[in-house]
Design an enzyme around this catalytic site. Structure first.
Site, PDB file in Angstrom:
ATOM      1  N   GLY A 187       0.783  -1.238   0.000  1.00 20.92           N
ATOM      2  CA  GLY A 187       0.000   0.000   0.000  1.00 20.92           C
ATOM      3  C   GLY A 187       0.807   1.276   0.000  1.00 20.92           C
ATOM      4  O   GLY A 187       0.293   2.337   0.391  1.00 20.92           O
ATOM      5  N   SER A 188       2.049   1.245  -0.478  1.00 22.84           N
ATOM      6  CA  SER A 188       2.817   2.502  -0.498  1.00 22.84           C
ATOM      7  C   SER A 188       2.256   3.477  -1.528  1.00 22.84           C
ATOM      8  O   SER A 188       2.281   4.695  -1.314  1.00 22.84           O
ATOM      9  CB  SER A 188       4.308   2.233  -0.749  1.00 22.84           C
ATOM     10  OG  SER A 188       4.556   1.865  -2.084  1.00 22.84           O
ATOM     11  N   MET A 237      -3.601  -7.364  -7.497  1.00 23.87           N
ATOM     12  CA  MET A 237      -2.991  -8.493  -8.201  1.00 23.87           C
ATOM     13  C   MET A 237      -3.981  -9.451  -8.864  1.00 23.87           C
ATOM     14  O   MET A 237      -3.581 -10.534  -9.277  1.00 23.87           O
ATOM     15  CB  MET A 237      -2.114  -9.289  -7.213  1.00 23.87           C
ATOM     16  CG  MET A 237      -0.955  -8.498  -6.637  1.00 23.87           C
ATOM     17  SD  MET A 237       0.134  -7.745  -7.888  1.00 23.87           S
ATOM     18  CE  MET A 237       0.886  -9.227  -8.552  1.00 23.87           C
ATOM     19  N   ARG A 238      -5.250  -9.089  -8.982  1.00 25.42           N
ATOM     20  CA  ARG A 238      -6.205 -10.003  -9.643  1.00 25.42           C
ATOM     21  C   ARG A 238      -6.625  -9.434 -10.994  1.00 25.42           C
ATOM     22  O   ARG A 238      -7.011  -8.254 -11.082  1.00 25.42           O
ATOM     23  CB  ARG A 238      -7.461 -10.194  -8.778  1.00 25.42           C
ATOM     24  CG  ARG A 238      -7.212 -10.801  -7.418  1.00 25.42           C
ATOM     25  CD  ARG A 238      -6.556 -12.152  -7.479  1.00 25.42           C
ATOM     26  NE  ARG A 238      -7.336 -13.167  -8.188  1.00 25.42           N
ATOM     27  CZ  ARG A 238      -6.893 -14.390  -8.440  1.00 25.42           C
ATOM     28  NH1 ARG A 238      -5.676 -14.752  -8.075  1.00 25.42           N
ATOM     29  NH2 ARG A 238      -7.653 -15.243  -9.072  1.00 25.42           N
ATOM     30  N   LEU A 259      -4.679  -7.300 -20.957  1.00 23.07           N
ATOM     31  CA  LEU A 259      -3.830  -7.081 -19.786  1.00 23.07           C
ATOM     32  C   LEU A 259      -2.669  -6.113 -20.071  1.00 23.07           C
ATOM     33  O   LEU A 259      -1.869  -6.356 -20.979  1.00 23.07           O
ATOM     34  CB  LEU A 259      -3.282  -8.431 -19.316  1.00 23.07           C
ATOM     35  CG  LEU A 259      -2.533  -8.425 -17.998  1.00 23.07           C
ATOM     36  CD1 LEU A 259      -3.452  -8.076 -16.845  1.00 23.07           C
ATOM     37  CD2 LEU A 259      -1.862  -9.773 -17.761  1.00 23.07           C
ATOM     38  N   THR A 283      -7.957  -1.967 -19.628  1.00 18.69           N
ATOM     39  CA  THR A 283      -8.857  -2.523 -20.633  1.00 18.69           C
ATOM     40  C   THR A 283      -8.844  -4.036 -20.475  1.00 18.69           C
ATOM     41  O   THR A 283      -8.115  -4.573 -19.633  1.00 18.69           O
ATOM     42  CB  THR A 283      -8.400  -2.139 -22.057  1.00 18.69           C
ATOM     43  OG1 THR A 283      -7.099  -2.695 -22.276  1.00 18.69           O
ATOM     44  CG2 THR A 283      -8.355  -0.627 -22.234  1.00 18.69           C
ATOM     45  N   HIS A 308       1.633   0.328 -13.358  1.00 17.25           N
ATOM     46  CA  HIS A 308       2.350  -0.902 -13.673  1.00 17.25           C
ATOM     47  C   HIS A 308       3.849  -0.645 -13.587  1.00 17.25           C
ATOM     48  O   HIS A 308       4.333   0.369 -14.113  1.00 17.25           O
ATOM     49  CB  HIS A 308       1.963  -1.372 -15.079  1.00 17.25           C
ATOM     50  CG  HIS A 308       2.692  -2.608 -15.494  1.00 17.25           C
ATOM     51  ND1 HIS A 308       2.318  -3.867 -15.058  1.00 17.25           N
ATOM     52  CD2 HIS A 308       3.788  -2.791 -16.264  1.00 17.25           C
ATOM     53  CE1 HIS A 308       3.153  -4.754 -15.554  1.00 17.25           C
ATOM     54  NE2 HIS A 308       4.049  -4.135 -16.295  1.00 17.25           N
TER      55      HIS A 308
HETATM   56  N1  NHR Z   1      -7.334  -6.658 -15.468  1.00 13.42           N
HETATM   57  C1  NHR Z   1      -7.543  -6.425 -16.767  1.00 13.42           C
HETATM   58  N2  NHR Z   1      -8.620  -6.968 -17.333  1.00 13.42           N
HETATM   59  N3  NHR Z   1      -6.697  -5.670 -17.526  1.00 13.42           N
HETATM   60  C2  NHR Z   1      -5.592  -5.139 -16.960  1.00 13.42           C
HETATM   61  O1  NHR Z   1      -4.786  -4.398 -17.717  1.00 13.42           O
HETATM   62  C3  NHR Z   1      -5.300  -5.381 -15.597  1.00 13.42           C
HETATM   63  C4  NHR Z   1      -6.218  -6.158 -14.864  1.00 13.42           C
HETATM   64  C5  NHR Z   1      -5.980  -6.440 -13.512  1.00 13.42           C
HETATM   65  C6  NHR Z   1      -4.829  -5.995 -12.903  1.00 13.42           C
HETATM   66  C7  NHR Z   1      -2.594  -4.897 -12.979  1.00 13.42           C
HETATM   67  C8  NHR Z   1      -1.460  -5.740 -13.593  1.00 13.42           C
HETATM   68  C9  NHR Z   1      -0.092  -5.133 -13.340  1.00 13.42           C
HETATM   69  O2  NHR Z   1       0.058  -3.928 -13.159  1.00 13.42           O
HETATM   70  C10 NHR Z   1      -3.891  -5.269 -13.629  1.00 13.42           C
HETATM   71  C11 NHR Z   1      -4.136  -4.918 -14.964  1.00 13.42           C
HETATM   72  C12 NHR Z   1      -2.130  -9.074 -11.904  1.00 13.42           C
HETATM   73  C13 NHR Z   1      -1.669  -9.964 -12.858  1.00 13.42           C
HETATM   74  C14 NHR Z   1      -1.776 -11.458 -12.643  1.00 13.42           C
HETATM   75  O3  NHR Z   1      -1.203 -12.245 -13.388  1.00 13.42           O
HETATM   76  C15 NHR Z   1      -1.124  -9.472 -14.028  1.00 13.42           C
HETATM   77  C16 NHR Z   1      -1.066  -8.101 -14.241  1.00 13.42           C
HETATM   78  C17 NHR Z   1      -1.544  -7.198 -13.284  1.00 13.42           C
HETATM   79  C18 NHR Z   1      -2.061  -7.689 -12.105  1.00 13.42           C
HETATM   80  N4  NHR Z   1      -2.559 -11.910 -11.610  1.00 13.42           N
HETATM   81  C19 NHR Z   1      -2.793 -13.324 -11.290  1.00 13.42           C
HETATM   82  C20 NHR Z   1      -4.274 -13.711 -11.592  1.00 13.42           C
HETATM   83  O4  NHR Z   1      -4.484 -14.931 -11.792  1.00 13.42           O
HETATM   84  C21 NHR Z   1      -2.589 -13.581  -9.810  1.00 13.42           C
HETATM   85  C22 NHR Z   1      -1.199 -13.265  -9.384  1.00 13.42           C
HETATM   86  C23 NHR Z   1      -1.036 -13.198  -7.862  1.00 13.42           C
HETATM   87  O5  NHR Z   1      -2.025 -13.270  -7.116  1.00 13.42           O
HETATM   88  O6  NHR Z   1       0.116 -13.023  -7.422  1.00 13.42           O
HETATM   89  O7  NHR Z   1      -5.172 -12.860 -11.556  1.00 13.42           O
HETATM   90  O8  NHR Z   1       0.925  -5.876 -13.392  1.00 13.42           O
HETATM   91  C1  GAR Z   2       4.041  -1.379  -7.123  1.00  9.67           C
HETATM   92  O1  GAR Z   2       5.372  -1.400  -7.584  1.00  9.67           O
HETATM   93  C2  GAR Z   2       3.080  -1.549  -8.283  1.00  9.67           C
HETATM   94  O2  GAR Z   2       3.491  -0.881  -9.438  1.00  9.67           O
HETATM   95  C3  GAR Z   2       3.136  -3.025  -8.483  1.00  9.67           C
HETATM   96  O3  GAR Z   2       3.193  -3.584  -7.192  1.00  9.67           O
HETATM   97  C4  GAR Z   2       3.763  -2.631  -6.290  1.00  9.67           C
HETATM   98  C5  GAR Z   2       2.767  -2.355  -5.205  1.00  9.67           C
HETATM   99  O4  GAR Z   2       3.359  -1.592  -4.186  1.00  9.67           O
HETATM  100  N1  GAR Z   2       1.968  -3.521  -9.162  1.00  9.67           N
HETATM  101  C6  GAR Z   2       1.930  -4.712  -9.722  1.00  9.67           C
HETATM  102  O5  GAR Z   2       2.895  -5.433  -9.783  1.00  9.67           O
HETATM  103  C7  GAR Z   2       0.582  -5.120 -10.279  1.00  9.67           C
HETATM  104  N2  GAR Z   2       0.656  -6.453 -10.765  1.00  9.67           N
HETATM  105  P1  GAR Z   2       2.471  -0.866  -3.093  1.00  9.67           P
HETATM  106  O6  GAR Z   2       1.492  -1.905  -2.537  1.00  9.67           O
HETATM  107  O7  GAR Z   2       3.460  -0.473  -2.055  1.00  9.67           O
HETATM  108  O8  GAR Z   2       1.795   0.286  -3.718  1.00  9.67           O
END
Ligand code: NHR
Ligand code: GAR
Length: 206
Positions: free
Chosen positions: A11-12, A83-84, A137, A134, A102
């Site tokens: 949560g930073s 992360m979902r 991903l 969108t 990201h």
């Molecule tokens: N959802 C959609 N439809 N489109 C995007 O662009 C999204 C999204 C949800 C999250 C953030 C993204 C990132 O910044 C994000 C963008 C999670 C995963 C992932 O693989 C990938 C990219 C991002 C966030 N999640 C796994 C899953 O099965 C779980 C991984 C875990 O719990 O550690 O959802 O990177």
């Molecule tokens: C941040 O670096 C963010 O960009 C990244 O996780 C960290 C969260 O830090 N996001 C992802 O990797 C999404 N898949 P925070 O909880 O301290 O804000």
């Protein structure tokens, strides 16, 4: 217009958003142990946990999340280390209001584990990207980016920390633009309707 922040962990970025004075109506996490929830509680921000494992499908999880989000009627929904992956239905419901930070210079390194992958690729610049979410991903329209140098001998953790400092600068600024109605999506690209935007040059702090 208020903001709902979605988190999964530390949560930073949430803290940077709150410190910038942005109106955070609620913080929602898919994990009950997310440290960012503690920060929100200490600051009197409403919190909710929607534990993804307790839902039979991604659709059911997204439905439960949407019910809580809609109670806040937010102007924007900000993913901050969330992360979902969302279903296309969730993304469509909040089109133009759903935004993510990201930890890479998109379109390089979409997905997870970006810092280790950047080191492995040998790139000399890395960074972070604020983008609209969108169905595809990490491929939505780009709002803002910041670059940092990759230094000789960097570990993934050192590089991540350097990128994170820039995340804390650009994400609050991008969210202020979104809440202020300054962002226009045209042909899949973002225009910032703000006469001051051109002054913001995000410089590396090596
Ligand atoms: N959802 C959609 N439809 N489109 C995007 O662009 C999204 C999204 C949800 C999250 C953030 C993204 C990132 O910044 C994000 C963008 C999670 C995963 C992932 O693989 C990938 C990219 C991002 C966030 N999640 C796994 C899953 O099965 C779980 C991984 C875990 O719990 O550690 O959802 O990177
Ligand atoms: C941040 O670096 C963010 O960009 C990244 O996780 C960290 C969260 O830090 N996001 C992802 O990797 C999404 N898949 P925070 O909880 O301290 O804000």
């Amino acid at each position: 217009m208020s903001l709902v922040v979605l988190i999964s962990g530390r949560g930073s970025n949430l803290q940077a958003i709150a410190a910038a004075g942005l109106p955070v109506a609620a913080v929602i996490s898919n994990r009950a142990d997310a440290a960012g929830l503690e920060f929100a509680r200490r600051h009197g921000i409403e919190t909710a946990v929607v534990p993804h494992r307790e839902f039979p499908s991604r659709e059911a999880f997204d439905e439960a999340l949407a019910r809580i989000v809609d109670r806040c009627a937010p102007g924007a929904i900000a993913l901050a280390g969330f992360m979902r992956i969302f279903t296309p239905g969730f993304v469509a419901r909040y089109a133009g209001r759903l935004i993510n930070i990201h930890p890479s210079l998109l379109p390089a390194f979409p997905g997870l584990d970006t810092h280790a992958r950047a080191l492995a690729a040998g790139v000399k610049l890395h960074g972070c990207t604020v983008h609209f979410v969108t169905a595809d991903l990490d491929q939505g329209p780009i709002v803002a980016q910041a670059a940092v140098p990759v230094l000789t001998g960097d570990t993934a953790a050192e590089l991540a920390a350097r990128v994170l400092r820039q995340e804390h600068v650009i994400y609050p600024r991008a969210l202020a633009w979104l809440l202020g109605g300054k962002l226009v999506i045209e042909d899949g690209r973002v225009r910032v309707n703000d006469s001051h935007a051109a002054q913001f040059v995000f410089s590396p702090d090596a």
